[in-house]
Scaffold this active site. Structure first.
Site, PDB file in Angstrom:
ATOM      1  N   CYS A  59      58.075  11.263  69.059  1.00 51.53           N
ATOM      2  CA  CYS A  59      58.189  11.383  67.598  1.00 51.53           C
ATOM      3  C   CYS A  59      59.578  11.890  67.227  1.00 51.53           C
ATOM      4  CB  CYS A  59      57.146  12.353  67.039  1.00 51.53           C
ATOM      5  SG  CYS A  59      55.431  11.834  67.241  1.00 51.53           S
ATOM      6  N   CYS A 134      48.735  16.202  71.250  1.00 49.74           N
ATOM      7  CA  CYS A 134      49.397  15.008  70.722  1.00 49.74           C
ATOM      8  C   CYS A 134      48.731  14.634  69.413  1.00 49.74           C
ATOM      9  CB  CYS A 134      49.324  13.845  71.705  1.00 49.74           C
ATOM     10  SG  CYS A 134      50.195  12.364  71.117  1.00 49.74           S
ATOM     11  N   PHE A 264      54.308 -17.246  69.419  1.00 56.30           N
ATOM     12  CA  PHE A 264      54.290 -15.943  70.103  1.00 56.30           C
ATOM     13  C   PHE A 264      52.928 -15.297  69.822  1.00 56.30           C
ATOM     14  CE2 PHE A 264      58.598 -16.885  68.658  1.00 56.30           C
ATOM     15  CZ  PHE A 264      59.332 -16.853  69.843  1.00 56.30           C
ATOM     16  N   CYS A 356      58.657  -6.512  64.729  1.00 53.49           N
ATOM     17  CA  CYS A 356      58.715  -5.109  65.137  1.00 53.49           C
ATOM     18  C   CYS A 356      60.152  -4.615  65.198  1.00 53.49           C
ATOM     19  CB  CYS A 356      58.033  -4.932  66.503  1.00 53.49           C
ATOM     20  SG  CYS A 356      58.811  -5.885  67.832  1.00 53.49           S
TER      21      CYS A 356
END
Length: 406
Positions: A59, A134, A264, A356
């Site tokens: 993070c 987490c 894809f 992405c």
């Protein structure tokens, strides 16, 4: 810095930026940077929820409140478009996944002097953060870390292991790379570990390829309402809610399309979501993903035709695309330069581009814009909460085919 300055936004790598262009690590919009470099927290600076923040590389943005985090996700995508001179007809409000929603994680394990450590790597380092909490991964995944740590404590000698965990329909799937089981006793201990922790599957790569050691029933993931066989380590969208947001965008934009090419395609995330009123060609290079998609299409009788094809070396040609009403593509981070060139040449009316990587998306999108495609809508998606990794869904309409927009 001769005077105090205010942080106005967050840069792509997570640093705060002032009006004068100064980069400040750990700053949030509205923070004040004093002349001596100290930081006065503003209204959008929150206390990071995790003890590992600042060291763990998982993070970068836990110090931002929800408003600032959402703004970062939106601006990261909007700036990528603006950098290529594109203004979307509509910029949607960003979708940001909630805490503890990550359904797949890649962890590492090392033997630190007889005491195993499991976690993510430190930012910009190969050193490992031994996770004790987490706030991004789902509880079922985090609950596996302590048992894995206890199991590895029996293993003597030095090791460096990769662990991939994923939530599947049957529970938790575990793939371990780099762990060698010595003899019957260790093999039986592994079987006991899998049974005691009710694993859906255990796959082990001891250096000779992945081998399934435990799988009480065939493992699957449900995509678009269809159970699809899940090969260990295959790509999945990071969160279920993020996947749903991306699928909803494709379904809305392509609802009137009869023939769709899904490029894809992976396991068929978008193919199965669109199949019904639409017939879908699902093209994918990875053999295991292609075979899983093909199997699921056959069993479900969905109108999905799976094709095994490397779209980097052999993109779907323009003349092949002319038979389709629309195309949806979700390429790897490198983008789809060669495939975009064929889409442009085909003149296909509708293009849904899932990405992405806003940078490679912007490059490819410029090619679409130059060929007469209008960026009708852009939807930012932050599946990797508190990370600088941002995704998006985008909808392009060919200018001379606007009447097809509905």
């Amino acid at each position: 810095m001769s005077a105090s300055e205010t942080i106005i936004r967050i840069a792509a790598k997570g640093d705060g930026i002032t009006q004068s262009g100064k980069f400040v690590s750990g700053a949030a919009p509205g923070d004040i940077v004093q002349a001596d470099g100290t930081l006065e927290h503003g209204p959008h600076h929150q206390t990071p929820p995790c003890r590992h923040f600042g060291k763990c590389g998982g993070c970068q943005l836990q110090h931002l409140d929800d408003e600032a985090l959402s703004t970062f996700v939106r601006d990261r995508v909007a700036h990528a478009a603006e950098g290529q001179g594109m203004t979307p007809g509509k910029l949607a409000e960003p979708h940001v996944s909630p805490p503890q929603s990550r359904r797949r994680v890649s962890l590492h394990a090392v033997n630190g002097g007889g005491k195993p450590s499991i976690g993510f790597r430190e930012g910009g380092s190969h050193r490992l953060v031994d996770l004790r909490e987490c706030h991004v991964m789902r509880a079922e995944l985090f609950a596996m870390i302590a048992p894995l740590r206890a199991f590895l404590a029996r293993k003597k000698g030095k090791y460096a292991i990769d662990i991939e965990l994923a939530i599947v329909d049957q529970g938790v799937d575990c793939l371990i790379k780099g762990l060698t089981l010595e003899g019957l006793q260790e093999s039986e201990a592994m079987a006991d570990f899998c049974r005691d922790n009710a694993l859906a599957r255990m796959t082990l790569d001891q250096g000779y390829g992945a081998e399934t050691l435990w799988e009480p029933e065939p493992v699957s993931v449900t995509l678009g309402g269809v159970p699809v066989p899940y090969p260990a380590g295959t790509f999945l969208q990071a969160t279920i809610d993020g996947e749903a947001a991306l699928m909803a965008a494709a379904q809305e934009w392509l609802k009137d399309s009869r023939f769709v090419a899904d490029l894809f395609a992976g396991l068929g995330t978008f193919a199965f979501a669109l199949a019904g009123d639409s017939k879908v060609l699902a093209a994918e290079a990875a053999q295991q993903a292609f075979l899983a998609c093909k199997s699921a299409a056959g069993i479900s009788r969905k109108p999905v035709l799976a094709m095994h094809r490397d779209l980097f070396r052999n993109p779907i040609r323009a003349e092949e695309l002319k038979r389709f009403d629309a195309v949806v593509l979700d390429p790897p981070r490198a983008g789809a330069k060669e495939q975009i060139a064929q889409i442009v040449e085909s003149g296909i009316a509708r293009v849904v581009y899932i990405s992405c990587n806003p940078s490679s998306w912007a490059r490819d999108s410029r090619s679409l814009a130059d060929a007469g495609y209008r960026l009708a809508e852009l939807r930012p998606v932050g599946q990797f909460r508190w990370s600088t990794h941002v995704e998006l869904a985008s909808f392009f309409l060919r200018e001379d085919a606007e009447d097809l927009a509905g």
